[in-house]
Design an enzyme around this catalytic site. Structure first.
Site, PDB file in Angstrom:
ATOM      1  N   GLN A 147      -0.115  94.888   5.316  1.00  0.00           N
ATOM      2  CA  GLN A 147      -0.324  93.706   4.475  1.00  0.00           C
ATOM      3  C   GLN A 147      -1.640  92.983   4.725  1.00  0.00           C
ATOM      4  O   GLN A 147      -2.262  92.505   3.781  1.00  0.00           O
ATOM      5  CB  GLN A 147       0.820  92.715   4.710  1.00  0.00           C
ATOM      6  CG  GLN A 147       1.921  92.841   3.692  1.00  0.00           C
ATOM      7  CD  GLN A 147       3.017  91.830   3.947  1.00  0.00           C
ATOM      8  OE1 GLN A 147       4.005  92.132   4.597  1.00  0.00           O
ATOM      9  NE2 GLN A 147       2.847  90.634   3.454  1.00  0.00           N
ATOM     10  N   ARG A 153     -12.865 114.827  13.034  1.00  0.00           N
ATOM     11  CA  ARG A 153     -11.515 114.507  12.527  1.00  0.00           C
ATOM     12  C   ARG A 153     -11.137 115.566  11.519  1.00  0.00           C
ATOM     13  O   ARG A 153     -11.741 115.689  10.446  1.00  0.00           O
ATOM     14  CB  ARG A 153     -11.528 113.102  11.911  1.00  0.00           C
ATOM     15  CG  ARG A 153     -10.196 112.656  11.405  1.00  0.00           C
ATOM     16  CD  ARG A 153      -9.669 111.459  12.164  1.00  0.00           C
ATOM     17  NE  ARG A 153      -8.521 110.903  11.460  1.00  0.00           N
ATOM     18  CZ  ARG A 153      -8.504 109.697  10.932  1.00  0.00           C
ATOM     19  NH1 ARG A 153      -9.555 108.898  11.054  1.00  0.00           N
ATOM     20  NH2 ARG A 153      -7.437 109.263  10.324  1.00  0.00           N
ATOM     21  N   TYR A 157     -11.912 113.333   2.293  1.00  0.00           N
ATOM     22  CA  TYR A 157     -13.295 112.905   2.085  1.00  0.00           C
ATOM     23  C   TYR A 157     -14.223 114.123   1.932  1.00  0.00           C
ATOM     24  O   TYR A 157     -13.784 115.277   1.965  1.00  0.00           O
ATOM     25  CB  TYR A 157     -13.748 111.999   3.238  1.00  0.00           C
ATOM     26  CG  TYR A 157     -13.128 110.619   3.181  1.00  0.00           C
ATOM     27  CD1 TYR A 157     -13.393 109.751   2.117  1.00  0.00           C
ATOM     28  CD2 TYR A 157     -12.272 110.167   4.189  1.00  0.00           C
ATOM     29  CE1 TYR A 157     -12.835 108.477   2.062  1.00  0.00           C
ATOM     30  CE2 TYR A 157     -11.705 108.892   4.142  1.00  0.00           C
ATOM     31  CZ  TYR A 157     -11.999 108.056   3.072  1.00  0.00           C
ATOM     32  OH  TYR A 157     -11.437 106.797   3.024  1.00  0.00           O
ATOM     33  N   GLU A 168      -8.670 113.453   5.498  1.00  0.00           N
ATOM     34  CA  GLU A 168      -8.219 112.449   4.528  1.00  0.00           C
ATOM     35  C   GLU A 168      -8.767 112.693   3.117  1.00  0.00           C
ATOM     36  O   GLU A 168      -8.761 111.823   2.268  1.00  0.00           O
ATOM     37  CB  GLU A 168      -8.596 111.039   5.022  1.00  0.00           C
ATOM     38  CG  GLU A 168      -7.462 110.273   5.676  1.00  0.00           C
ATOM     39  CD  GLU A 168      -7.017 110.825   7.031  1.00  0.00           C
ATOM     40  OE1 GLU A 168      -7.670 111.746   7.580  1.00  0.00           O
ATOM     41  OE2 GLU A 168      -5.977 110.357   7.524  1.00  0.00           O
ATOM     42  N   HIS A 193      -6.119 111.117   0.883  1.00  0.00           N
ATOM     43  CA  HIS A 193      -5.744 109.809   0.334  1.00  0.00           C
ATOM     44  C   HIS A 193      -5.016 109.933  -1.005  1.00  0.00           C
ATOM     45  O   HIS A 193      -4.277 109.042  -1.393  1.00  0.00           O
ATOM     46  CB  HIS A 193      -6.969 108.912   0.182  1.00  0.00           C
ATOM     47  CG  HIS A 193      -7.433 108.340   1.494  1.00  0.00           C
ATOM     48  ND1 HIS A 193      -6.558 107.949   2.484  1.00  0.00           N
ATOM     49  CD2 HIS A 193      -8.671 108.081   1.971  1.00  0.00           C
ATOM     50  CE1 HIS A 193      -7.238 107.486   3.515  1.00  0.00           C
ATOM     51  NE2 HIS A 193      -8.524 107.556   3.231  1.00  0.00           N
TER      52      HIS A 193
HETATM   53 FE1  SF4 Z   1      -1.808  95.958   9.738  1.00  0.00          FE
HETATM   54 FE2  SF4 Z   1      -0.996  94.077  11.446  1.00  0.00          FE
HETATM   55 FE3  SF4 Z   1       0.681  95.033   9.594  1.00  0.00          FE
HETATM   56 FE4  SF4 Z   1      -0.071  96.513  11.704  1.00  0.00          FE
HETATM   57  S1  SF4 Z   1       1.135  94.628  11.731  1.00  0.00           S
HETATM   58  S2  SF4 Z   1       0.013  97.183   9.607  1.00  0.00           S
HETATM   59  S3  SF4 Z   1      -2.183  95.894  11.925  1.00  0.00           S
HETATM   60  S4  SF4 Z   1      -1.180  93.893   9.227  1.00  0.00           S
END
Ligand code: SF4
Ligand code: NAP
Length: 676
Positions: free
Chosen positions: A340, A215, A167, A165, A253
């Protein structure tokens, strides 16, 4: 007999056996930073009880300079070790296994003290890093090794060394970020020295019977990224240095290619992991956009990997594995990859949770305990808010009558699922529909209750949602003016030249919808999606970037997207996904114009001007004008109940239409149902 023989097969690591092939991937939830260790333990223990084979914690800093942000958690003191012990004990009591991720952010650290192989600032951080001297590099290795030894002391079953990613360890691998000419840079061997040394010394410190996951960045997706030959050479050296498992990292990223958003096709990068199969002798894990047991089983059955990493799906449903084992996959709350409530919260400095499951990371505080006195709850509106109240109240033992004037469950989610790239919403609506098909829920679709119908209930919940806002633009009654509901439901014909009024989430989505022709979206067509974003086979092109760049299909229409605010378009979209929506529309040639006044709609299009003195009057020629000017609450039933003195709870869009979104609606519904 299970439907998932590959996924549920144990994995023998020699000194220990994982009970299945499911790895809960690392997520930074912010829980460790709360220092509420019962809460951290509650989060992981619930997922261990849910049957996952191995979990990886969020990234722990090996030292102050390597933390992702100042104050990032790590194992620095004896107290830290004792606190982590609370977590590992709870996980082991629940029959689980857990590894601690060690994350050194290098130049991605959001701190003026950040360090890197060379003093080259990253495009996603305001802080230029300090170039480490050789002693400085030795110190970083020693700190990572100490963190691993302390993880063992704290009772972890292993560590994951974060080498992808973009890092710190990744930053040594390519000339893009490593301009050194000493033994840590220059030739391939020197650039690969640091990750190999880290793994070798970690193994030395923790002994042979401790899981060491590395990773590995398998496709960097940045200019001058690694070649495939380099990736394979590193994988082999990491194996020889003592790693137990190789996990897949996709993209730095700073890459300008989406890798985990909802518009990324499912299992979009399993083909990359597959290329490594047979090149190393240790188990290989694949990752990214795998969110159902079916898809996970498929990638294992096809030989893409030995194990599957899923992270966000374990926020959406802690019992993912258990439900798959019990043949109840349809009951799994689906992660829709929206970011979100998880990543957007993390980047906003808030504790992660999940849009679909507000209990995620709030396990100790939001509980759905059996109701002391089962009651009859009437819920009006079966959208995100209403369906959540109904399913949660029923789970707690209440009897529910759920009404909706529509013939389907899901409310506004049924708009979202029509947007190309938002196909995951179909699964969310299907899941909600299934969850309200419950012995204690009477579902009354296509029906509207009267005030009289509701009076008999013990509690009334109004979740009647929203109505499109009337923007009051002169000429909006002309026949070529339509609102987004008619467009998304394909109830209104839309011409070739389109103006979209309003650039909130719905305006962006509607513009996206209109750029597409008749065929399936690229989210359902992996080769087309890879072409659209310019992703190539890393074996053919360094870093997996197509030298021809993104090659999207041309837009089906000529579209102009407008807003009145004189600010960057899409500024208020999700922190981690807004750029994808903007880039997607830009690639399709959508014109985005902020800071406009709407003067009038004419048969020829929309007349706009700019600024307080209404300068530069301009006609945007259009065959169709689409209104996406936000929403207002639909409160007529709530008002009628209040007028008759009937108490009710008003939630979701009916409560607050501004910034209405499914996250707030579901959270409000769940919290109300927990109290009823
Ligand atoms: Fe994040 Fe929940 Fe949306 Fe999946 S459904 S991306 S875990 S907020
Ligand atoms: P919104 O976010 O409130 O945006 C409404 C848009 O209409 C804005 O561009 C606003 O900008 C404009 N507007 C407001 N009043 C107006 C008026 N009287 N005349 C003309 N224009 C007006 O609403 P939405 O787009 O319908 O989205 C609703 C919610 O759904 C969002 O808040 C979001 O949470 C969620 N959603 C999110 C996404 C996503 O993130 N991709 C997608 C879909 C929905 P100006 O006032 O500057 O013109």
């Amino acid at each position: 007999m299970t439907d998932y023989p590959h996924l549920l097969a144990p994995l023998d690591l020699g000194f220990t056996v994982l009970k299945n092939r499911v790895l809960m991937g690392s997520m930074h939830t912010g829980l460790e930073e709360t220092k509420d260790w019962a809460r951290v333990a509650g989060f992981y223990a619930e997922r261990a009880e849910g049957g996952v084979g191995l979990m990886v914690t969020g990234g722990m800093a090996p030292n102050r300079e390597g933390g992702v942000f100042p104050g990032a958690a790590g194992l620095f003191t004896p107290d830290d070790i004792a606190n982590h012990r609370i977590v590992t004990d709870r996980v082991h009591d629940a029959g689980g296994k857990i590894a601690m991720q060690i994350l050194h952010a290098g130049r991605y650290a959001y701190s003026p003290d950040c360090v890197a192989p060379s003093a080259i600032k990253s495009p996603i951080s305001p802080f230029p890093p300090k170039e480490l001297d050789e002693d400085g590099i030795e110190k970083q290795i020693a700190d990572i090794v100490t963190a691993a030894a302390r993880a063992r002391e704290a009772g972890y079953d292993g560590v994951e060394v974060m080498g992808s990613e973009g890092y710190f360890l990744n930053q040594f691998l390519v000339a893009h970020t490593n301009r050194r000419e000493d033994r840590w840079g220059g030739s391939l061997e020197s650039r690969q020295r640091l990750p190999v040394e880290v793994v070798r010394r970690v193994r030395e410190a923790v002994g042979p019977d401790f899981i060491v996951i590395y990773r590995l960045s398998m496709i960097d997706l940045v200019p001058q990224g690694q070649t495939w030959e380099e990736v394979v050479a590193l994988a082999r050296k990491i194996e020889a240095a003592g790693a137990t498992i190789l996990n897949t990292g996709i993209g730095w990223h700073e890459a300008r290619i989406p890798t985990i958003a909802t518009s990324v096709p499912r299992r979009a990068f399993a083909w990359v992991t597959r290329k490594l199969m047979g090149q190393v002798g240790i188990p290989v894990v694949t990752s990214n956009r795998i969110n159902t047991p079916e898809v996970a089983e498929e990638v294992l059955a096809e030989g893409c990997a030995d194990m599957v990493s899923m992270a966000r799906p374990f926020l959406a449903d802690s019992q993912f594995v258990r439900k798959a084992m019990e043949g109840r996959a349809a009951d799994i709350a689906p992660c829709i990859a929206c970011n979100q409530a998880c990543l957007d919260h993390t980047f906003g400095g808030r504790i992660s949770t999940c849009l679909v499951n507000p209990r995620a990371c709030h396990e100790t505080e939001l509980r759905y305990d059996p109701a002391e006195t089962p009651r009859h709850i009437a819920v009006v509106g079966a959208g995100a808010a209403g369906a959540t109240v109904a399913m949660t109240a029923a789970e707690r033992g209440h009897r529910v009558t759920l009404w909706d004037r529509a013939q389907e469950v899901g409310g506004q989610l049924n708009m979202a699922k029509r947007i190309p790239g938002k196909e995951e919403f179909i699964g969310l609506v299907d899941w909600m529909t299934r969850m309200v098909d419950h012995e204690r829920i009477e579902l009354r679709l296509g029906a509207e209750p009267s005030v009289e119908d509701l009076k008999a209930a013990d509690a009334v919940v109004i979740a009647t949602g929203v109505l499109p806002r009337d923007p009051g633009i002169e000429g909006q009654d002309l026949p070529h003016v339509v609102d987004y509901v008619d467009v998304l439901q394909r109830r209104a014909p839309v011409g070739r030249r389109v103006v979209v009024v309003g650039a909130g989430g719905v305006g962006f989505d509607t513009a996206d919808f209109l750029t597409h022709g008749e065929g399936p979206s690229t989210t359902e067509d992996l080769p087309a999606w890879l072409r659209e974003w310019g992703v190539a086979d890393p074996e053919a092109h360094r870093g997996g970037l197509d030298p021809q760049g993104p090659r999207p299909e041309p837009s089906a229409r000529e579209i102009t997207l407008l807003q009145r605010k004189p600010e960057k378009m899409g500024k208020r979209l999700g922190k981690t996904t807004g750029w994808i929506h903007r880039a997607g529309l830009q690639m399709k040639g959508v014109k985005m114009v902020p800071g406009v006044n709407y003067e009038r709609i004419t048969p020829g299009g929309l007349e706009i001007s700019f600024g307080a003195s209404r300068e530069r009057p301009t006609l945007i020629e259009a065959d169709t004008v689409v209104l996406c000017a936000g929403q207002v609450s639909e409160r007529s039933l709530a008002d009628a109940l209040e007028a008759e003195g009937v108490a009710c709870h008003v939630i979701g869009g009916a409560d607050v239409a501004a910034e209405l979104d499914a996250k707030r609606a579901i959270d409000q519904g769940a919290r109300l149902a927990a109290r009823l």
